[in-house]
Scaffold this motif. Structure first.
Motif, PDB file in Angstrom:
ATOM      1  N   ASP A  99      44.296  34.782  51.180  1.00  0.00           N
ATOM      2  CA  ASP A  99      42.438  35.148  50.583  1.00  0.00           C
ATOM      3  C   ASP A  99      42.729  36.649  50.855  1.00  0.00           C
ATOM      4  OD1 ASP A  99      42.478  32.502  50.565  1.00  0.00           O
ATOM      5  OD2 ASP A  99      41.722  31.713  52.393  1.00  0.00           O
ATOM      6  N   ARG A 100      43.081  36.931  51.579  1.00  0.00           N
ATOM      7  CA  ARG A 100      42.347  38.424  51.472  1.00  0.00           C
ATOM      8  C   ARG A 100      43.444  39.735  50.807  1.00  0.00           C
ATOM      9  NH1 ARG A 100      36.930  39.781  54.041  1.00  0.00           N
ATOM     10  NH2 ARG A 100      36.363  37.598  54.275  1.00  0.00           N
ATOM     11  N   LEU A 101      44.547  39.500  50.966  1.00  0.00           N
ATOM     12  CA  LEU A 101      45.856  40.529  50.767  1.00  0.00           C
ATOM     13  C   LEU A 101      45.720  40.689  49.189  1.00  0.00           C
ATOM     14  CD1 LEU A 101      48.549  42.066  51.451  1.00  0.00           C
ATOM     15  CD2 LEU A 101      49.323  39.873  51.305  1.00  0.00           C
ATOM     16  N   ALA A 102      44.995  40.309  48.162  1.00  0.00           N
ATOM     17  CA  ALA A 102      45.434  41.266  47.013  1.00  0.00           C
ATOM     18  C   ALA A 102      44.304  42.164  46.570  1.00  0.00           C
ATOM     19  CB  ALA A 102      45.008  39.459  46.409  1.00  0.00           C
ATOM     20  N   MET A 103      42.897  41.380  47.357  1.00  0.00           N
ATOM     21  CA  MET A 103      42.501  42.252  47.411  1.00  0.00           C
ATOM     22  C   MET A 103      42.242  43.595  47.802  1.00  0.00           C
ATOM     23  SD  MET A 103      39.924  40.780  45.353  1.00  0.00           S
ATOM     24  CE  MET A 103      41.020  40.740  44.293  1.00  0.00           C
ATOM     25  N   GLY A 170      27.710  47.275  47.083  1.00  0.00           N
ATOM     26  CA  GLY A 170      29.007  47.472  47.811  1.00  0.00           C
ATOM     27  C   GLY A 170      29.528  46.262  47.579  1.00  0.00           C
ATOM     28  N   GLY A 171      30.333  45.416  48.146  1.00  0.00           N
ATOM     29  CA  GLY A 171      31.377  44.744  47.669  1.00  0.00           C
ATOM     30  C   GLY A 171      32.607  44.928  46.231  1.00  0.00           C
ATOM     31  N   LEU A 172      33.104  43.430  45.704  1.00  0.00           N
ATOM     32  CA  LEU A 172      34.202  44.264  45.394  1.00  0.00           C
ATOM     33  C   LEU A 172      33.853  43.279  43.586  1.00  0.00           C
ATOM     34  CD1 LEU A 172      37.562  44.087  46.536  1.00  0.00           C
ATOM     35  CD2 LEU A 172      36.171  46.154  45.419  1.00  0.00           C
ATOM     36  N   PHE A 173      32.994  42.387  43.762  1.00  0.00           N
ATOM     37  CA  PHE A 173      32.211  41.399  42.284  1.00  0.00           C
ATOM     38  C   PHE A 173      30.467  41.314  42.733  1.00  0.00           C
ATOM     39  CE2 PHE A 173      35.853  39.998  43.941  1.00  0.00           C
ATOM     40  CZ  PHE A 173      36.749  40.305  43.394  1.00  0.00           C
ATOM     41  N   SER A 174      30.039  41.446  40.849  1.00  0.00           N
ATOM     42  CA  SER A 174      28.881  41.111  41.082  1.00  0.00           C
ATOM     43  C   SER A 174      28.095  39.266  41.864  1.00  0.00           C
ATOM     44  CB  SER A 174      28.665  41.136  39.776  1.00  0.00           C
ATOM     45  OG  SER A 174      28.893  42.461  38.646  1.00  0.00           O
ATOM     46  N   PRO A 175      27.018  39.255  42.454  1.00  0.00           N
ATOM     47  CA  PRO A 175      26.610  38.537  42.359  1.00  0.00           C
ATOM     48  C   PRO A 175      27.369  37.024  41.939  1.00  0.00           C
ATOM     49  CG  PRO A 175      25.295  39.560  42.941  1.00  0.00           C
ATOM     50  CD  PRO A 175      26.469  40.418  42.380  1.00  0.00           C
ATOM     51  N   GLU A 176      27.030  37.029  40.431  1.00  0.00           N
ATOM     52  CA  GLU A 176      27.450  36.035  39.924  1.00  0.00           C
ATOM     53  C   GLU A 176      29.195  35.687  39.868  1.00  0.00           C
ATOM     54  OE1 GLU A 176      26.303  39.498  37.087  1.00  0.00           O
ATOM     55  OE2 GLU A 176      26.085  38.686  38.459  1.00  0.00           O
ATOM     56  N   TYR A 177      29.707  36.654  40.169  1.00  0.00           N
ATOM     57  CA  TYR A 177      31.299  36.561  40.498  1.00  0.00           C
ATOM     58  C   TYR A 177      32.058  36.252  41.553  1.00  0.00           C
ATOM     59  CZ  TYR A 177      31.754  37.947  35.003  1.00  0.00           C
ATOM     60  OH  TYR A 177      31.960  37.953  34.084  1.00  0.00           O
ATOM     61  N   LEU A 179      31.495  33.302  44.054  1.00  0.00           N
ATOM     62  CA  LEU A 179      32.759  31.851  44.179  1.00  0.00           C
ATOM     63  C   LEU A 179      33.213  31.650  42.901  1.00  0.00           C
ATOM     64  CD1 LEU A 179      30.120  30.668  46.366  1.00  0.00           C
ATOM     65  CD2 LEU A 179      31.948  31.665  47.162  1.00  0.00           C
ATOM     66  N   GLU A 180      33.420  32.262  41.853  1.00  0.00           N
ATOM     67  CA  GLU A 180      33.854  31.924  40.339  1.00  0.00           C
ATOM     68  C   GLU A 180      35.460  31.475  40.670  1.00  0.00           C
ATOM     69  OE1 GLU A 180      32.384  30.235  37.723  1.00  0.00           O
ATOM     70  OE2 GLU A 180      29.958  30.141  39.598  1.00  0.00           O
ATOM     71  N   PRO A 181      36.423  31.127  39.930  1.00  0.00           N
ATOM     72  CA  PRO A 181      37.624  31.131  40.121  1.00  0.00           C
ATOM     73  C   PRO A 181      37.892  32.076  39.167  1.00  0.00           C
ATOM     74  CG  PRO A 181      36.744  29.310  39.117  1.00  0.00           C
ATOM     75  CD  PRO A 181      35.904  30.047  39.227  1.00  0.00           C
ATOM     76  N   TRP A 182      39.139  32.646  38.954  1.00  0.00           N
ATOM     77  CA  TRP A 182      39.606  34.063  38.481  1.00  0.00           C
ATOM     78  C   TRP A 182      39.460  33.548  36.448  1.00  0.00           C
ATOM     79  CZ3 TRP A 182      40.104  38.699  40.345  1.00  0.00           C
ATOM     80  CH2 TRP A 182      40.424  38.520  41.384  1.00  0.00           C
ATOM     81  N   SER A 183      39.017  35.140  36.730  1.00  0.00           N
ATOM     82  CA  SER A 183      38.765  34.789  34.433  1.00  0.00           C
ATOM     83  C   SER A 183      39.028  36.125  34.112  1.00  0.00           C
ATOM     84  CB  SER A 183      37.964  34.073  33.966  1.00  0.00           C
ATOM     85  OG  SER A 183      36.122  34.898  34.582  1.00  0.00           O
ATOM     86  N   LYS A 186      35.458  37.995  35.758  1.00  0.00           N
ATOM     87  CA  LYS A 186      36.027  38.182  36.766  1.00  0.00           C
ATOM     88  C   LYS A 186      36.853  39.272  37.014  1.00  0.00           C
ATOM     89  CE  LYS A 186      35.692  36.285  41.331  1.00  0.00           C
ATOM     90  NZ  LYS A 186      36.352  34.909  42.245  1.00  0.00           N
ATOM     91  N   VAL A 187      38.052  39.377  36.573  1.00  0.00           N
ATOM     92  CA  VAL A 187      38.837  40.556  36.155  1.00  0.00           C
ATOM     93  C   VAL A 187      37.777  42.391  35.730  1.00  0.00           C
ATOM     94  CG1 VAL A 187      40.326  41.229  35.027  1.00  0.00           C
ATOM     95  CG2 VAL A 187      40.749  39.478  35.774  1.00  0.00           C
ATOM     96  N   LYS A 188      37.496  42.163  35.053  1.00  0.00           N
ATOM     97  CA  LYS A 188      36.731  43.010  34.378  1.00  0.00           C
ATOM     98  C   LYS A 188      35.366  43.493  35.092  1.00  0.00           C
ATOM     99  CE  LYS A 188      36.023  41.154  29.923  1.00  0.00           C
ATOM    100  NZ  LYS A 188      34.663  41.405  28.692  1.00  0.00           N
ATOM    101  N   ASP A 189      35.027  42.826  36.002  1.00  0.00           N
ATOM    102  CA  ASP A 189      34.766  42.802  36.456  1.00  0.00           C
ATOM    103  C   ASP A 189      34.678  43.540  38.188  1.00  0.00           C
ATOM    104  OD1 ASP A 189      31.228  43.167  37.858  1.00  0.00           O
ATOM    105  OD2 ASP A 189      31.942  41.290  39.575  1.00  0.00           O
ATOM    106  N   LEU A 190      35.995  42.640  38.809  1.00  0.00           N
ATOM    107  CA  LEU A 190      36.719  43.491  39.492  1.00  0.00           C
ATOM    108  C   LEU A 190      36.750  45.093  39.446  1.00  0.00           C
ATOM    109  CD1 LEU A 190      37.838  43.685  42.351  1.00  0.00           C
ATOM    110  CD2 LEU A 190      40.437  43.253  41.107  1.00  0.00           C
TER     111      LEU A 190
END
Length: 330
Positions: A99-103, A170-177, A179-183, A186-190
């Motif tokens: 779950d964490r390796l890709a990040m 902090g973090g790698l995603f905005s709150p709205e992304y 728990l969302e599945p990959w899209s 979400k990639v642009k947010d990352l």
């Protein structure tokens, strides 16, 4: 060449075995085990657990066995591709790490690319323009980069982001992304959140590589072949880039030995400070809880990547430097 390759391969296998033994022993060094740490946590929450339940947990995770039997069981399971069940997360170690390796790889690769993109041109400029205002400026900034801890820079940037812009950096995603599945969104947010942690993690490595490249290139620029080529009228930019820079970059090959584990681990403290979903916080938590299956697997993974990286750097150095191929230097 074959003898050199065989010798390095044997040393790599032996080192990998030694890393597995040492990592398992180090995890077992603190007094008690995971059950004791878990019981202490329950005691804080005023939850009573019987001795029978504690013994049942020890039997479940084979903590009642001698340490050598635990090690053999751990290694035997890993050979079969089973890394055990995390006692802390109540999941298989493969699922927890996956779950964490890709990040972790995304942050670390971003840091590596940023490090090389900044360090190489600045190192070349500082060597070619030695004692210029730019050289002094980059040297000053380099020493600051080496002296300031990464986690302190992360805290400063978090404070400035909140104080000036009212935003949590902090973090790698905005709150709205979160728990969302990959899209694609979400990639642009990352990608939008990635530069800050990559910069923080890359800072000290960038400063170090600038100093290394500058010193190596200055040494090459004073050698007779450079003076001769310059006297023959070879253009300065072509002279510097075609010969001295190529030789000065050779020591960078040896950094592969710690580059691969760095890609997997990143910076543990920075990951905790910035709340990054990487392996760093998991490793820290598993070591505190004495989760030997999870902590041991991550430590062994990092040790394995170090051994593999060192082996690859030895082979690349053998290819780059003919003195190693001819056995003049070992």
């Amino acid at each position: 060449m074959l003898a050199y390759f065989a010798r390095r391969a044997v040393l790599a296998i032996f080192t990998l075995w030694a890393v597995s033994v040492l990592s398992f022993i180090i995890i077992q060094l603190p007094p008690g085990d995971f059950v004791d740490a878990y019981m202490a946590q329950l005691a804080v929450m005023e939850t009573d657990v019987s001795e029978q339940q504690m013994e049942a947990m020890r039997r479940q995770y084979a903590l009642d066995k001698p340490i050598h039997e635990q090690y053999l069981r751990w290694v035997g399971n890993m050979v079969r591709g089973h890394f055990g069940v995390s006692m802390l997360w109540k999941q298989s170690v493969r699922e927890v790490i996956g779950d964490r390796l890709a990040m972790t790889i995304a942050v670390s690769l971003g840091a590596v690319v940023l490090t090389w993109a900044i360090a190489v041109p600045i190192g070349i400029y500082s060597a070619v323009r030695q004692y210029s205002i730019g050289d002094y400026t980059f040297t000053f900034l380099g020493f600051i980069g080496l002296g300031v801890p990464n986690f302190l820079l992360a805290l400063v940037l978090m404070y400035l982001g909140f104080y000036l812009f009212g935003a949590n950096v902090g973090g790698l995603f905005s709150p709205e992304y979160q728990l969302e599945p990959w899209s694609w969104g979400k990639v642009k947010d990352l990608l939008a959140h990635l530069p800050l942690p990559a910069f923080v993690v890359a800072l000290s490595g960038t400063a170090e590589l600038i100093r290394v490249l500058r010193a190596n290139l200055l040494d090459e620029l004073r050698k007779p072949y450079v003076i001769t080529a310059r006297a023959m009228g070879l253009a300065e930019h072509r002279l510097v880039l075609k010969y001295p820079v190529r030789v000065a970059l050779n020591p960078f090959v040896s950094t592969i030995g710690y580059l691969l584990p760095y890609i997997l681990s990143g910076s543990v403290i920075v990951s905790v400070v910035l709340s990054l979903p990487t392996l760093g916080p998991i490793l820290l938590g598993s070591l505190i809880a004495q989760d030997m299956f999870l902590a041991g697997t991550i430590v062994l993974m990092l040790g394995s990547m170090t051994v593999i990286g060192t082996f690859l750097s030895d082979l690349l150095l053998m290819w780059v430097d003919p003195r190693i191929r001819l056995g003049i230097i070992q």
